[in-house]
Motif scaffolding. Structure first.
Motif, PDB file in Angstrom:
ATOM      1  N   HIS A 147      -0.496 -44.191  19.478  1.00  0.00           N
ATOM      2  CA  HIS A 147      -1.298 -42.966  20.019  1.00  0.00           C
ATOM      3  C   HIS A 147      -1.625 -43.548  21.492  1.00  0.00           C
ATOM      4  CE1 HIS A 147      -1.671 -42.515  15.572  1.00  0.00           C
ATOM      5  NE2 HIS A 147      -1.503 -41.302  15.877  1.00  0.00           N
ATOM      6  N   HIS A 148      -0.669 -44.108  22.167  1.00  0.00           N
ATOM      7  CA  HIS A 148      -1.187 -44.452  23.556  1.00  0.00           C
ATOM      8  C   HIS A 148      -0.542 -43.468  24.624  1.00  0.00           C
ATOM      9  CE1 HIS A 148      -2.984 -48.377  22.648  1.00  0.00           C
ATOM     10  NE2 HIS A 148      -1.953 -48.431  21.791  1.00  0.00           N
ATOM     11  N   ASP A 149      -0.419 -42.279  24.091  1.00  0.00           N
ATOM     12  CA  ASP A 149       0.137 -41.461  25.219  1.00  0.00           C
ATOM     13  C   ASP A 149      -0.854 -40.438  26.237  1.00  0.00           C
ATOM     14  OD1 ASP A 149      -0.925 -40.181  23.000  1.00  0.00           O
ATOM     15  OD2 ASP A 149       0.123 -38.304  22.983  1.00  0.00           O
ATOM     16  N   SER A 150      -1.992 -40.660  25.515  1.00  0.00           N
ATOM     17  CA  SER A 150      -3.243 -40.209  26.494  1.00  0.00           C
ATOM     18  C   SER A 150      -4.509 -41.149  26.932  1.00  0.00           C
ATOM     19  CB  SER A 150      -3.985 -39.071  25.867  1.00  0.00           C
ATOM     20  OG  SER A 150      -4.507 -39.456  24.507  1.00  0.00           O
ATOM     21  N   VAL A 151      -3.798 -42.496  27.085  1.00  0.00           N
ATOM     22  CA  VAL A 151      -4.944 -43.557  27.217  1.00  0.00           C
ATOM     23  C   VAL A 151      -5.624 -43.467  28.589  1.00  0.00           C
ATOM     24  CG1 VAL A 151      -5.430 -46.133  27.618  1.00  0.00           C
ATOM     25  CG2 VAL A 151      -4.099 -45.024  25.457  1.00  0.00           C
ATOM     26  N   PRO A 152      -4.706 -42.999  29.600  1.00  0.00           N
ATOM     27  CA  PRO A 152      -5.168 -42.972  31.180  1.00  0.00           C
ATOM     28  C   PRO A 152      -6.191 -41.845  31.234  1.00  0.00           C
ATOM     29  CG  PRO A 152      -2.827 -43.316  31.231  1.00  0.00           C
ATOM     30  CD  PRO A 152      -3.269 -43.071  29.985  1.00  0.00           C
ATOM     31  N   LEU A 153      -5.972 -40.591  30.333  1.00  0.00           N
ATOM     32  CA  LEU A 153      -6.695 -39.200  30.258  1.00  0.00           C
ATOM     33  C   LEU A 153      -8.131 -39.842  29.478  1.00  0.00           C
ATOM     34  CD1 LEU A 153      -7.171 -36.496  30.941  1.00  0.00           C
ATOM     35  CD2 LEU A 153      -6.252 -36.013  28.852  1.00  0.00           C
ATOM     36  N   ARG A 154      -8.157 -40.635  28.524  1.00  0.00           N
ATOM     37  CA  ARG A 154      -9.295 -40.972  27.793  1.00  0.00           C
ATOM     38  C   ARG A 154     -10.203 -41.786  28.571  1.00  0.00           C
ATOM     39  NH1 ARG A 154      -6.802 -42.998  22.039  1.00  0.00           N
ATOM     40  NH2 ARG A 154      -5.489 -41.309  21.528  1.00  0.00           N
ATOM     41  N   ASN A 160      -3.943 -47.837  16.423  1.00  0.00           N
ATOM     42  CA  ASN A 160      -3.483 -47.032  17.338  1.00  0.00           C
ATOM     43  C   ASN A 160      -2.276 -47.079  18.285  1.00  0.00           C
ATOM     44  OD1 ASN A 160      -5.623 -45.301  16.654  1.00  0.00           O
ATOM     45  ND2 ASN A 160      -7.082 -46.414  17.858  1.00  0.00           N
ATOM     46  N   VAL A 186      -8.893 -48.107  21.797  1.00  0.00           N
ATOM     47  CA  VAL A 186      -7.658 -48.067  22.374  1.00  0.00           C
ATOM     48  C   VAL A 186      -6.948 -49.319  22.146  1.00  0.00           C
ATOM     49  CG1 VAL A 186      -6.289 -48.261  24.518  1.00  0.00           C
ATOM     50  CG2 VAL A 186      -8.185 -46.877  24.324  1.00  0.00           C
TER      51      VAL A 186
END
Length: 87
Positions: A65-72, A62, A57
Motif C-alpha cells: 500500500h505504498h501508492d499514496s505515501v508522499p500524499l500521506r 502495508n 508506513v
C-alpha cells in the motif's frame, strides 16, 4: 540562499509600515505566545504523531500500500504545521 534573501527583501519592501507591527525588527520572526513548557509539549506531540505515521508506513503489513505515501506525508506535515502555528 540568495533567493531567500531576495524574497525576504521583497516581502519587506512591499509590506506597508503599519503592517510591521509595534517592533519592525520582529518582522517574519516567530514569537511564541506560550511558555517554554507548553511549547515543548506541543512539539513533543507533533513529533509523536509524525513518528506514528512513519511507523505505519514502514509496517510490513502495508508493503503493498505504498501508492499514496508522499500524499500521506505531505498532508500530515501540512496539518501538523497548521496546528503548530496556531498555538
Amino acid at each position: 540562499m540568495i533567493g531567500g534573501f531576495a524574497g525576504y527583501g521583497l516581502l519587506r519592501l512591499i509590506t506597508p509600515e503599519d503592517g510591521l507591527g509595534a517592533n519592525p525588527n520582529n518582522f517574519c520572526v516567530s514569537l511564541p505566545f506560550v511558555s517554554d513548557f507548553q511549547a515543548f509539549w506541543v512539539e513533543f506531540f507533533m513529533t509523536m504523531a509524525l513518528i506514528l505515521l512513519c511507523c505505519g508506513v514502514w509496517d510490513p503489513r502495508n508493503k503493498n500500500h505504498h501508492d499514496s505515501v508522499p500524499l500521506r506525508f505531505g498532508l500530515a506535515i501540512s496539518g501538523l504545521a497548521l496546528v503548530g502555528v496556531g498555538i
